[in-house]
Write a protein that holds these residues in place. Structure first.
Motif: not given
Length: 882
Positions: A603-612, A628-639
């Motif tokens: 829905e565009g309410k979460i902009k950035g996600v940090y996945i560990v 598709e949803i994860l790819a659409s985030l403004d910023f995604l960090v994966v550890q």
């Protein structure tokens, strides 16, 4: 207790009736050599190397099987004893090949060591040649029976510890050897390649087939297995900063000298060529390796920017049920103190939240009530919605030992025929999704026949009257109509369970991964409360966890509604303790769960996600949509350790160290906290997850003052002390109280209603069940990169019953389409006789063919766990040239 006193090598020592001479000698610090003895196995006196002399009678006794008796005068090293031992060892060597210098067992060979200790060199006896090496196809172990000394350790381990019975003595006389039934290859037998026999073999008769190192290592580090929730203790043998061999720890109370195939041969992933060794940043759609300084600087800047523009609630963190306790503690503190959000969850949301919520609201604990030793002492064990032989092998071994050797009566409740079916006194096969009705039916029988524990109910529970009213409609005929289980079997199961003084319930994802998972857990808890079995030694409730630190991740507060050790975020008093220690103001509103984070991102309410350490692009339902949803985030960090399907979608990928490259603790499904010890240096520039979190917090201007994992746990113990804490340095048995609620002496019945599930229809006539296989775990991110596991089990498959396969016109190995209302997959067919008509099965752990793609997103309303256990599909045969 009465003691027995004997004279041992000139001094008086005392033991207990039933002790053997060998046991008392070892307890007294006297070494007696032996080749066939192991404390976990039944002594049989096969090798006779442990001979001692009773000077009263002159008798030569095999000390491993001779019980102590008052007045014995035992000499362990008299000239007679030494002569007999030398002759016995020489006889063994006379039929043993002269290959010590090239044998892979090397200095680990116990026969060689004993011979050297006795000063035995050349053997004057006539040589007796033995059979040659057996050619094996499997990638795990090989047999060279020319080196076998007939100690029977492998046979006893297979039959007594693992309880598989794949091998026994074959033939007689000089031709005797351990072998499979009819001497078929191991891969065609019942062998599960657990590696226990290899670990116990005193010579080079059984060895690893694909050896990473031929020789003896000087460095061995005991740590905790990184796979399932059992938490077996393992030993990593290290050569030149490389883990070359994994063996079971001998003294672990969990695995008792055993392992499974993943524990023994699955740690190859540590040195996989796919390991990430440098931070990656995506520029113009392509990843480029960068320095830690650049990567962390970018992450800090982007998170600050999002937080400044959209607020803390626009950020979210997904932690891992595979990371250590200390790392999860740091991660939830990072989310709350640095990002300012309670939007933090972990991967166990997919399978364990129903247990945490259901058991927490009923018995007041977040998980399993007893340990595996108690399980093995149970009179009755009910296994429902779980295949522990595959998903939690150490628990499976305990159940099989209890059923075969200790008189436990096993009630198996599963529509599939699993390996436990042959051990079960009673096997119920309910229709998929009808467990709540069945549990209510069992409770109704117990109530109607007066088999309940009235004293326990009166003293330690409430809400009993409401519970009884709720059961009124669940007659045997009504439950039979819903579940398909005959009325006599329902009644028999209820009586077996209720009449036992120590009855245990073991369950897994076959209960928790439905939309009604929390209700199912509550129904099981009701049964335990009704019979007084919720905390009994030898009884209790066992909530199996899929991954190694699912329990610990939740205990550490990597949850949206709980601070560490289940202090509610909405509790201002609980928050205040942490605020004072951390020097920040904490958010008081409940955060988002894992799937809610994804929905808010859509829905565009979460902009950035940090996945560990998690891989939601494979593990979450409707995984294609999730990607598709994860790819659409403004910023995604994966550890992560690998460039997983989720990591490929990220803007920044941070390379994490493996379990073998860091310190910390894991908490197994029992609640046992165990050490994780560093064996090798992190590969390349990878870092432990905790170190990355600390560096990132510092770059964001909010440093956290920890220099070691021990400091983290010391802080937690100060903030929320535990009643059963015995200190960080030891393996511990800890208990976390759910939400601050102390229900050790008081519990609550929770009435639950059966809610009918959607039925199959003409478009989707089959019910697809999902689960794990013995050779893989989770999404397969690690096990698919373990070379030996991949060689043996590399291809996804769909199991179809014989009747349904004939009706579909498919044969073993054919390719079919498995189609749900959401997506479709192509898979090879395996024909089986283990499934009821109209039901098919697919494993979860093949990254190239993720069965999660077939599931829509449907959540348990209480636990927010997605339904990932069953869905409706149709099967279409693919023509060979199609």
């Amino acid at each position: 207790m009465q003691t027995v006193t004997i004279t041992l090598d000139g001094r008086e020592v005392s033991g207990y009736p039933g002790m053997t001479i060998l046991e008392l000698a070892r307890e007294s610090g006297v070494n007696i050599p032996t080749l066939c003895h192991d404390p976990h196995l039944t002594p049989i006196g096969a090798c006779r190397v442990c001979l001692v002399e009773d000077e009263r009678t002159g008798a030569m006794l095999a000390s491993c099987v001779a019980p102590i008796a008052a007045g014995m005068v035992i000499n362990t090293n008299s000239s007679r004893v030494m002569d007999h031992r030398k002759n016995i060892v020489k006889l063994m060597l006379s039929s043993h090949p002269d290959s010590c210098l090239v044998c892979d067992k090397g200095n680990r060979c116990e026969l060689r060591q004993i011979a050297a200790d006795m000063g035995i060199g050349l053997v004057e006896f006539q040589r007796i040649p033995q059979m040659a090496t057996i050619q094996e196809v499997n990638p795990f172990l090989e047999r060279d029976l020319s080196k076998c000394i007939l100690c029977a350790k492998c046979i006893r381990a297979c039959q007594e510890l693992v309880v598989e019975g794949a091998i026994d003595y074959f033939q007689r006389g000089f031709g005797t050897r351990p072998a499979t039934w009819n001497n078929v290859p191991l891969e065609n037998s019942e062998c599960t390649f657990c590696g226990t026999c290899v670990a116990l073999c005193p010579t080079g008769a059984l060895t690893e087939r694909e050896k990473l190192y031929r020789g003896t290592t000087k460095t061995t580090v005991e740590t905790t297995c990184p796979f399932c929730g059992c938490g077996c203790s393992i030993c990593l043998e290290v050569k030149d900063d490389y883990v070359v061999r994994v063996t079971p720890a001998k003294d672990s109370p969990v695995n008792k000298g055993t392992l499974c195939v993943k524990g023994s041969y699955g740690c190859d992933f540590i040195h996989s060529q796919d390991r990430l060794t440098k931070p990656l940043v995506k520029y113009n759609g392509n990843f480029e390796a960068v320095s830690w300084e650049e990567a962390l600087g970018l992450v800090a800047a982007r998170f600050k920017k999002i937080k400044g523009e959209y607020g803390s609630s626009s950020l979210a963190v997904l932690g891992s049920s595979k990371c250590t306790n200390e790392e999860n503690y740091l991660l939830q503190r990072f989310a709350r103190c640095v990002l300012g959000t309670n939007n933090v969850d972990n991967g166990s949301r997919l399978y364990s939240s129903a247990s945490r919520v259901g058991l927490g609201s009923s018995i007041g604990f977040s998980g399993t009530t007893n340990d595996l030793d108690d399980l093995e002492q149970s009179e009755v064990i009910m296994v429902i919605g779980a295949d522990p032989v595959s998903s939690a092998p150490a628990a499976g071994y305990a159940i099989k030992r209890a059923a075969k050797y200790k008189g436990a009566k096993l009630i198996l409740i599963d529509p599939r025929r699993t390996k436990l079916a042959s051990f079960a006194q009673l096997w119920l096969r309910p229709k998929v999704g009808t467990d709540v009705a069945l549990m209510n039916g069992l409770a109704k029988v117990i109530l109607d026949e007066g088999l309940l524990d009235e004293e326990s109910i009166a003293r330690r529970t409430d809400n009993f009257e409401a519970f009884c009213r709720n059961l009124e409609m669940y007659s045997l005929e009504y439950v039979k109509e819903i579940t398909g289980v005959p009325t006599e079997e329902i009644a028999m199961a209820a009586r077996l369970y209720a009449k036992a003084s120590r009855a245990a319930i073991v369950y897994g994802t076959g209960i928790t991964q439905y939309m009604t998972g929390t209700e199912g857990v509550k129904a099981l808890a009701n049964l335990a409360l009704l019979t007084g079995n919720s905390r009994h030694g030898g009884g209790g409730i066992y909530a199996l966890q899929r991954e190694n630190n699912a329990q610990g991740a939740c205990d550490m507060g990597t949850l949206p509604d709980f601070l560490p050790r289940y202090q509610r975020v909405a509790d201002s008093g609980a928050r205040r303790k942490f605020e004072q220690r951390w020097g920040v103001s904490l958010p008081g509103d409940r955060g988002l769960t894992a799937l809610e984070i994804v929905e808010q991102a859509r829905e565009g309410k979460i902009k950035g996600v940090y996945i560990v350490g998690e891989n939601p692009a494979l593990s979450f339902p409707d995984s294609g949509l999730i990607a598709e949803i994860l790819a659409s985030l403004d910023f995604l960090v994966v550890q992560d350790m690998f460039l997983t399907e989720t990591a490929r979608l990220a803007n920044v990928v941070l390379p994490a160290a493996s379990f073998a490259e860091k310190e910390g603790t894991f908490t197994n499904f029992e609640g046992r906290v165990q050490k994780v010890r560093k064996a090798i240096e992190p590969l390349g520039e990878s870092l432990p997850d905790g170190e990355i979190i600390l560096r990132l917090a510092e770059r964001m201007g909010a440093p956290m003052p920890y220099s070691s994992p021990q400091q983290v746990m010391e802080e937690l113990d100060e903030l929320v002390p535990l009643r059963e804490d015995v200190g960080y340095a030891e393996s511990e048995r800890r208990r976390s109280i759910y939400g601050g609620q102390l229900l050790k002496d008081f519990a609550r019945f929770c009435p639950v209603e059966y809610v009918p599930q959607a039925r199959t229809n003409g478009d989707y006539p089959f019910t697809l069940l999902t689960g794990v296989t013995l050779f893989h775990l989770g999404t397969g991110s690690r096990t698919s990169r373990a070379s030996r596991l991949r060689k043996f089990s590399s291809q996804a498959f769909v199991e179809i019953g014989e009747f349904d396969a004939e009706k579909l016109g498919v044969n073993h190995g054919d390719k079919v389409k498995v189609i749900s209302p959401v997506a479709e997959l192509t898979s090879a067919v395996t024909i089986t006789d283990t499934l009821p008509q109209g039901t098919v099965f697919m494993p979860l752990s093949f990254p190239d063919n993720p069965v999660t793609r077939l599931f829509s997103i449907s959540l348990d309303p209480e636990a927010k766990t997605p339904s990932l256990k069953a869905c409706h599909v149709r099967i279409e045969r693919i023509e060979p040239n199609g």
